[in-house]
Design a protein around this motif. Structure first.
Motif, PDB file in Angstrom:
ATOM      1  N   MET A  53     -49.144  23.088 -47.041  1.00 11.74           N
ATOM      2  CA  MET A  53     -49.218  22.614 -45.672  1.00 11.74           C
ATOM      3  C   MET A  53     -50.244  21.506 -45.531  1.00 11.74           C
ATOM      4  N   LYS A  54     -51.014  21.267 -46.555  1.00 12.94           N
ATOM      5  CA  LYS A  54     -52.016  20.215 -46.453  1.00 12.94           C
ATOM      6  C   LYS A  54     -51.365  18.856 -46.313  1.00 12.94           C
ATOM      7  N   ILE A  55     -50.278  18.629 -47.040  1.00 11.21           N
ATOM      8  CA  ILE A  55     -49.634  17.313 -46.991  1.00 11.21           C
ATOM      9  C   ILE A  55     -49.002  17.067 -45.623  1.00 11.21           C
ATOM     10  N   GLN A  56     -48.441  18.108 -45.002  1.00 11.67           N
ATOM     11  CA  GLN A  56     -47.846  17.927 -43.673  1.00 11.67           C
ATOM     12  C   GLN A  56     -48.906  17.576 -42.643  1.00 11.67           C
ATOM     13  N   GLY A  57     -50.060  18.234 -42.707  1.00 11.61           N
ATOM     14  CA  GLY A  57     -51.145  17.922 -41.785  1.00 11.61           C
ATOM     15  C   GLY A  57     -51.616  16.481 -41.948  1.00 11.61           C
ATOM     16  N   LYS A  58     -51.766  16.047 -43.195  1.00  9.45           N
ATOM     17  CA  LYS A  58     -52.187  14.668 -43.440  1.00  9.45           C
ATOM     18  C   LYS A  58     -51.143  13.671 -42.938  1.00  9.45           C
ATOM     19  N   MET A  59     -49.865  13.999 -43.146  1.00 13.39           N
ATOM     20  CA  MET A  59     -48.809  13.097 -42.694  1.00 13.39           C
ATOM     21  C   MET A  59     -48.837  12.936 -41.170  1.00 13.39           C
ATOM     22  N   PHE A  60     -48.996  14.028 -40.455  1.00 10.08           N
ATOM     23  CA  PHE A  60     -49.029  13.941 -38.999  1.00 10.08           C
ATOM     24  C   PHE A  60     -50.283  13.227 -38.505  1.00 10.08           C
ATOM     25  N   ILE A  61     -51.401  13.431 -39.171  1.00  7.32           N
ATOM     26  CA  ILE A  61     -52.628  12.743 -38.747  1.00  7.32           C
ATOM     27  C   ILE A  61     -52.506  11.246 -38.991  1.00  7.32           C
ATOM     28  N   TRP A  62     -51.960  10.847 -40.149  1.00  6.30           N
ATOM     29  CA  TRP A  62     -51.758   9.416 -40.395  1.00  6.30           C
ATOM     30  C   TRP A  62     -50.712   8.826 -39.441  1.00  6.30           C
ATOM     31  N   LEU A  63     -49.687   9.592 -39.133  1.00  7.73           N
ATOM     32  CA  LEU A  63     -48.701   9.126 -38.160  1.00  7.73           C
ATOM     33  C   LEU A  63     -49.339   8.935 -36.789  1.00  7.73           C
ATOM     34  N   SER A  64     -50.230   9.825 -36.412  1.00  9.18           N
ATOM     35  CA  SER A  64     -50.897   9.689 -35.112  1.00  9.18           C
ATOM     36  C   SER A  64     -51.810   8.471 -35.095  1.00  9.18           C
ATOM     37  N   VAL A  65     -52.470   8.167 -36.226  1.00  3.98           N
ATOM     38  CA  VAL A  65     -53.294   6.950 -36.299  1.00  3.98           C
ATOM     39  C   VAL A  65     -52.423   5.715 -36.129  1.00  3.98           C
ATOM     40  N   PHE A  66     -51.272   5.684 -36.792  1.00  2.79           N
ATOM     41  CA  PHE A  66     -50.337   4.562 -36.649  1.00  2.79           C
ATOM     42  C   PHE A  66     -49.844   4.426 -35.215  1.00  2.79           C
ATOM     43  N   ILE A  67     -49.469   5.544 -34.592  1.00  2.00           N
ATOM     44  CA  ILE A  67     -48.972   5.491 -33.217  1.00  2.00           C
ATOM     45  C   ILE A  67     -50.067   5.028 -32.267  1.00  2.00           C
ATOM     46  N   LEU A  68     -51.315   5.439 -32.497  1.00  2.00           N
ATOM     47  CA  LEU A  68     -52.417   4.986 -31.660  1.00  2.00           C
ATOM     48  C   LEU A  68     -52.605   3.475 -31.783  1.00  2.00           C
ATOM     49  N   ALA A  69     -52.548   2.961 -33.008  1.00  2.00           N
ATOM     50  CA  ALA A  69     -52.675   1.510 -33.201  1.00  2.00           C
ATOM     51  C   ALA A  69     -51.533   0.768 -32.510  1.00  2.00           C
ATOM     52  N   MET A  70     -50.318   1.274 -32.637  1.00  2.00           N
ATOM     53  CA  MET A  70     -49.176   0.619 -31.993  1.00  2.00           C
ATOM     54  C   MET A  70     -49.255   0.721 -30.471  1.00  2.00           C
ATOM     55  N   ALA A  71     -49.791   1.821 -29.960  1.00  2.00           N
ATOM     56  CA  ALA A  71     -49.944   1.962 -28.509  1.00  2.00           C
ATOM     57  C   ALA A  71     -50.937   0.943 -27.976  1.00  2.00           C
ATOM     58  N   ILE A  72     -52.023   0.723 -28.711  1.00  2.00           N
ATOM     59  CA  ILE A  72     -53.008  -0.268 -28.264  1.00  2.00           C
ATOM     60  C   ILE A  72     -52.423  -1.665 -28.321  1.00  2.00           C
ATOM     61  N   VAL A  73     -51.754  -2.002 -29.422  1.00  2.00           N
ATOM     62  CA  VAL A  73     -51.141  -3.329 -29.543  1.00  2.00           C
ATOM     63  C   VAL A  73     -50.070  -3.522 -28.484  1.00  2.00           C
ATOM     64  N   TYR A  74     -49.226  -2.530 -28.290  1.00  2.00           N
ATOM     65  CA  TYR A  74     -48.160  -2.626 -27.287  1.00  2.00           C
ATOM     66  C   TYR A  74     -48.729  -2.763 -25.878  1.00  2.00           C
ATOM     67  N   GLY A  75     -49.767  -1.998 -25.588  1.00  2.00           N
ATOM     68  CA  GLY A  75     -50.364  -2.062 -24.257  1.00  2.00           C
ATOM     69  C   GLY A  75     -51.012  -3.406 -23.975  1.00  2.00           C
ATOM     70  N   VAL A  76     -51.667  -4.000 -24.974  1.00  2.00           N
ATOM     71  CA  VAL A  76     -52.322  -5.295 -24.778  1.00  2.00           C
ATOM     72  C   VAL A  76     -51.295  -6.410 -24.637  1.00  2.00           C
TER      73      VAL A  76
END
Length: 132
Positions: free
Chosen positions: A1-24
């Motif tokens: 389950m460690k790999i799934q947790g890391k995948m979701f955390i990295w996905l959330s970092v990507f989505i946060l970056a895209m949300a900031i870029v999209y919002g600006v």
């Protein structure tokens, strides 16, 4: 389950970056809000999986040398059957129909939702599935 947790955390970092870029760039509130909410959901799932991975033994998916057969066996306890999701679905459908047809319909949907919710929570405390 460690790999799934890391995948979701990295996905959330990507989505946060895209949300900031999209919002600006777009200055559009609905899409930006949806992306920030997606970030929140991904970080919740990622945190839960990472937190749970520390408390359970390493699975076959965490071992790079594992075979498919190493992950065979019992995965946990699952309810054999339940009618409670049906009553929750009927009550939820009536609750959403009350937005269209009138709030008086909520008087009929709330008891159905409560019966389904309490039945689902306590289904292993009574009846044929007791003590499972």
């Amino acid at each position: 389950m460690k790999i799934q947790g890391k995948m979701f955390i990295w996905l959330s970092v990507f989505i946060l970056a895209m949300a900031i870029v999209y919002g600006v760039w777009s200055k559009e509130t609905v899409g930006t809000t949806a992306l920030f909410m997606s970030f929140g959901l991904c970080i919740m799932v990622g945190y839960y999986l990472a937190f749970t991975a520390r408390r359970v033994d390493a699975g076959a998916q965490d071992n790079k040398e594992a075979d498919v057969a190493d992950d065979a066996g019992e995965l946990g306890f699952f309810a054999p059957h339940s009618w409670q999701p049906l009553s929750l679905a009927v009550g939820g459908a009536l609750a959403f129909m009350s937005i269209c047809f009138g709030w008086w319909l909520m008087y009929f949907s709330a008891p159905i939702i409560l019966i389904g919710l309490f039945g689902w929570v306590f289904e292993f405390y009574r009846g044929e599935n007791q003590n499972q």
